[in-house]
Design an enzyme around this catalytic site. Structure first.
Site, PDB file in Angstrom:
ATOM      1  N   ARG A 106       5.953  61.815 -94.296  1.00  0.00           N
ATOM      2  CA  ARG A 106       7.022  60.881 -94.683  1.00  0.00           C
ATOM      3  C   ARG A 106       6.812  60.549 -96.150  1.00  0.00           C
ATOM      4  O   ARG A 106       5.805  59.932 -96.515  1.00  0.00           O
ATOM      5  CB  ARG A 106       6.962  59.614 -93.820  1.00  0.00           C
ATOM      6  CG  ARG A 106       7.803  58.486 -94.371  1.00  0.00           C
ATOM      7  CD  ARG A 106       7.969  57.330 -93.403  1.00  0.00           C
ATOM      8  NE  ARG A 106       8.868  57.687 -92.319  1.00  0.00           N
ATOM      9  CZ  ARG A 106       9.442  56.814 -91.494  1.00  0.00           C
ATOM     10  NH1 ARG A 106       9.194  55.530 -91.634  1.00  0.00           N
ATOM     11  NH2 ARG A 106      10.251  57.216 -90.548  1.00  0.00           N
ATOM     12  N   HIS A 133      16.356  62.923 -92.428  1.00  0.00           N
ATOM     13  CA  HIS A 133      15.510  62.464 -91.312  1.00  0.00           C
ATOM     14  C   HIS A 133      15.824  63.329 -90.090  1.00  0.00           C
ATOM     15  O   HIS A 133      16.421  62.867 -89.116  1.00  0.00           O
ATOM     16  CB  HIS A 133      15.822  60.988 -91.039  1.00  0.00           C
ATOM     17  CG  HIS A 133      14.739  60.261 -90.301  1.00  0.00           C
ATOM     18  ND1 HIS A 133      13.552  60.856 -89.917  1.00  0.00           N
ATOM     19  CD2 HIS A 133      14.662  58.968 -89.864  1.00  0.00           C
ATOM     20  CE1 HIS A 133      12.798  59.955 -89.288  1.00  0.00           C
ATOM     21  NE2 HIS A 133      13.449  58.809 -89.246  1.00  0.00           N
ATOM     22  N   GLN A 136      14.865  62.251 -86.426  1.00  0.00           N
ATOM     23  CA  GLN A 136      15.742  61.190 -85.925  1.00  0.00           C
ATOM     24  C   GLN A 136      17.041  61.798 -85.397  1.00  0.00           C
ATOM     25  O   GLN A 136      17.512  61.451 -84.305  1.00  0.00           O
ATOM     26  CB  GLN A 136      16.053  60.213 -87.068  1.00  0.00           C
ATOM     27  CG  GLN A 136      16.961  59.066 -86.664  1.00  0.00           C
ATOM     28  CD  GLN A 136      16.279  58.089 -85.717  1.00  0.00           C
ATOM     29  OE1 GLN A 136      15.200  57.607 -86.015  1.00  0.00           O
ATOM     30  NE2 GLN A 136      16.894  57.808 -84.589  1.00  0.00           N
ATOM     31  N   ASP A 228      22.833  51.991 -89.868  1.00  0.00           N
ATOM     32  CA  ASP A 228      21.476  52.046 -90.430  1.00  0.00           C
ATOM     33  C   ASP A 228      21.367  50.855 -91.394  1.00  0.00           C
ATOM     34  O   ASP A 228      22.376  50.240 -91.763  1.00  0.00           O
ATOM     35  CB  ASP A 228      21.262  53.391 -91.159  1.00  0.00           C
ATOM     36  CG  ASP A 228      19.833  53.563 -91.694  1.00  0.00           C
ATOM     37  OD1 ASP A 228      18.942  52.761 -91.344  1.00  0.00           O
ATOM     38  OD2 ASP A 228      19.606  54.527 -92.467  1.00  0.00           O
ATOM     39  N   CYS A 268      19.110  53.821 -85.925  1.00  0.00           N
ATOM     40  CA  CYS A 268      17.805  54.499 -85.978  1.00  0.00           C
ATOM     41  C   CYS A 268      16.655  53.505 -85.928  1.00  0.00           C
ATOM     42  O   CYS A 268      15.546  53.862 -85.548  1.00  0.00           O
ATOM     43  CB  CYS A 268      17.721  55.354 -87.233  1.00  0.00           C
ATOM     44  SG  CYS A 268      18.046  54.407 -88.735  1.00  0.00           S
ATOM     45  N   ARG A 296      12.704  59.928 -79.639  1.00  0.00           N
ATOM     46  CA  ARG A 296      11.924  60.487 -80.744  1.00  0.00           C
ATOM     47  C   ARG A 296      10.700  61.211 -80.179  1.00  0.00           C
ATOM     48  O   ARG A 296      10.348  62.305 -80.599  1.00  0.00           O
ATOM     49  CB  ARG A 296      11.453  59.357 -81.688  1.00  0.00           C
ATOM     50  CG  ARG A 296      12.561  58.649 -82.449  1.00  0.00           C
ATOM     51  CD  ARG A 296      13.202  59.544 -83.474  1.00  0.00           C
ATOM     52  NE  ARG A 296      12.220  60.061 -84.425  1.00  0.00           N
ATOM     53  CZ  ARG A 296      11.799  59.400 -85.518  1.00  0.00           C
ATOM     54  NH1 ARG A 296      12.294  58.215 -85.811  1.00  0.00           N
ATOM     55  NH2 ARG A 296      10.898  59.935 -86.340  1.00  0.00           N
TER      56      ARG A 296
HETATM   57  N1   CP Z   1      13.684  55.340 -87.155  1.00  0.00           N
HETATM   58  C1   CP Z   1      12.486  55.461 -87.748  1.00  0.00           C
HETATM   59  O1   CP Z   1      12.143  56.492 -88.343  1.00  0.00           O
HETATM   60  O2   CP Z   1      11.700  54.368 -87.606  1.00  0.00           O
HETATM   61  P1   CP Z   1      10.318  54.096 -88.387  1.00  0.00           P
HETATM   62  O3   CP Z   1      10.667  53.911 -89.837  1.00  0.00           O
HETATM   63  O4   CP Z   1       9.774  52.856 -87.746  1.00  0.00           O
HETATM   64  O5   CP Z   1       9.427  55.282 -88.199  1.00  0.00           O
HETATM   65  N1  NVA Z   2      17.570  54.669 -94.142  1.00  0.00           N
HETATM   66  C1  NVA Z   2      16.353  54.089 -93.629  1.00  0.00           C
HETATM   67  C2  NVA Z   2      15.909  54.788 -92.398  1.00  0.00           C
HETATM   68  C3  NVA Z   2      14.665  54.257 -91.759  1.00  0.00           C
HETATM   69  C4  NVA Z   2      14.254  55.020 -90.546  1.00  0.00           C
HETATM   70  C5  NVA Z   2      15.289  54.123 -94.705  1.00  0.00           C
HETATM   71  O1  NVA Z   2      15.161  55.146 -95.389  1.00  0.00           O
HETATM   72  O2  NVA Z   2      14.564  53.137 -94.863  1.00  0.00           O
END
Ligand code: CP
Ligand code: NVA
Length: 314
Positions: A106, A133, A136, A228, A268, A296
């Site tokens: 990430r 993502h 997701q 989101d 998400c 997930r």
């Molecule tokens: N939806 C998602 O990726 O959640 P986190 O940021 O908690 O991993």
């Molecule tokens: N758009 C959000 C998604 C988190 C899972 C972010 O990037 O923070």
């Protein structure tokens, strides 16, 4: 010396055929419904989890999934790896490949995950970047299929910021036949390059992609309403400005009245009640947010089993 690499990554949905994604979803569904979720498929395997940003779902679902499959994992937070700062991303990738059997990453910049995948000799999985993502999106498709019984022909309306989660939803929808409408305030549209890619893919599957700045038009007859956060990780300094700009894009009782009466609400997570969605909607009877979160786990187990050579997706 760099050896020729014969491995696949899960960095971008675009590099998977429609049939491969559908098979991964089938495998995920089977894993979810298996009598015994504990196996030894990944016995002796260790997966590294590189996180530059915080996480609840991604980290925990990967860790639990890997353990359920009999493998081990190592969490590598921002302090440990310090990607590109303490040492180059290519050195990190090549070093970790000597210890690990797979890497989940990430990062802020999408280029970092691409670079990791390029130099790692083990599979790399995108655990969210500023661009996309994909894990997701896989879980989301599994959730839609479970709740609405199909993907093809379903109307998904995403309302909010046209960034990572939205981008992956557009690509996967175009590939799997989910008609998708994106409603966003001016200046917050999905990236052109992603829109073009999704439009090209949609031509092959006959999927409809609609972009609009009008959230009410977008939500009409929606089977799935998707929200989101308005302030993604890394954008915290813009919070005040964004909350104002996105104000008319809140999913609330008035807004959902335009949707199909059997709509499902998806997010998400993490969510901000009172911002992108009201409490009564996210905690209401149409909300499937925790099924999404659970999925997930199953979707990622399917991805891991494929990438580590334990399952076929042909
Ligand atoms: N939806 C998602 O990726 O959640 P986190 O940021 O908690 O991993
Ligand atoms: N758009 C959000 C998604 C988190 C899972 C972010 O990037 O923070």
């Amino acid at each position: 010396m760099k050896k020729p690499i014969t491995k696949r990554d899960f960095v971008s949905l675009k590099s998977y055929t429609n049939a491969e994604l559908a098979k991964l979803l089938d495998n995920a569904y089977r894993l979810k419904n298996a009598k015994n979720r504990i196996t030894d498929d990944l016995k002796g395997k260790t997966i590294g989890l590189i996180f530059q940003k915080p996480s609840n779902r991604t980290r925990v679902s990967f860790e639990v999934g890997i353990h359920q499959l009999g493998g081990n994992c190592i969490y590598l937070g921002p302090e440990e790896i310090n990607l590109g700062k303490r040492e180059t991303t290519s050195d990190v990738a090549q070093t970790l490949s000597r210890y690990l059997d797979g890497i989940v990453a990430r990062t802020f910049s999408h280029k970092d995950v691409v670079e990791l995948a390029k130099f790692a000799t083990v599979p790399v999985i995108n655990g969210l970047t500023d661009l996309s993502h994909p894990c997701q999106a896989m879980a989301d498709m599994l959730t839609i299929r479970e709740h609405l019984g199909a993907l093809k022909g379903i109307q998904l309306t995403y309302i909010g910021d046209g960034n990572n989660v939205c981008h992956s939803l557009m690509i996967i929808s175009a590939k799997l036949g989910v008609n998708i409408t994106i409603a966003y305030p001016k200046g917050y549209a999905p990236l052109d390059i992603v829109v073009k890619a999704a439009q090209e893919l949609a031509l092959e599957t006959g999927t409809k992609i609609t972009l609009t700045t009008n959230p009410i038009e977008a939500i009409k007859k929606a089977n799935v309403i998707y929200a989101d956060t308005w302030v993604s990780m890394g954008q915290e300094k813009e919070a005040k400005k964004r909350l104002k700009i996105f104000n008319d894009y809140q999913i609330n009782k008035k807004m959902v009245a335009y949707a199909d009466k059997n709509y499902v609400f998806m997010h998400c997570l993490p969510a901000h009640r009172g911002q992108e969605v009201t409490e009564e909607i996210i905690d209401g009877s149409h909300s499937v947010i925790f099924d999404q979160a659970e999925n997930r786990l199953h979707a990622q187990k399917a991805i891991l089993l494929y990438l580590l050579g334990k399952e076929n997706i042909k």
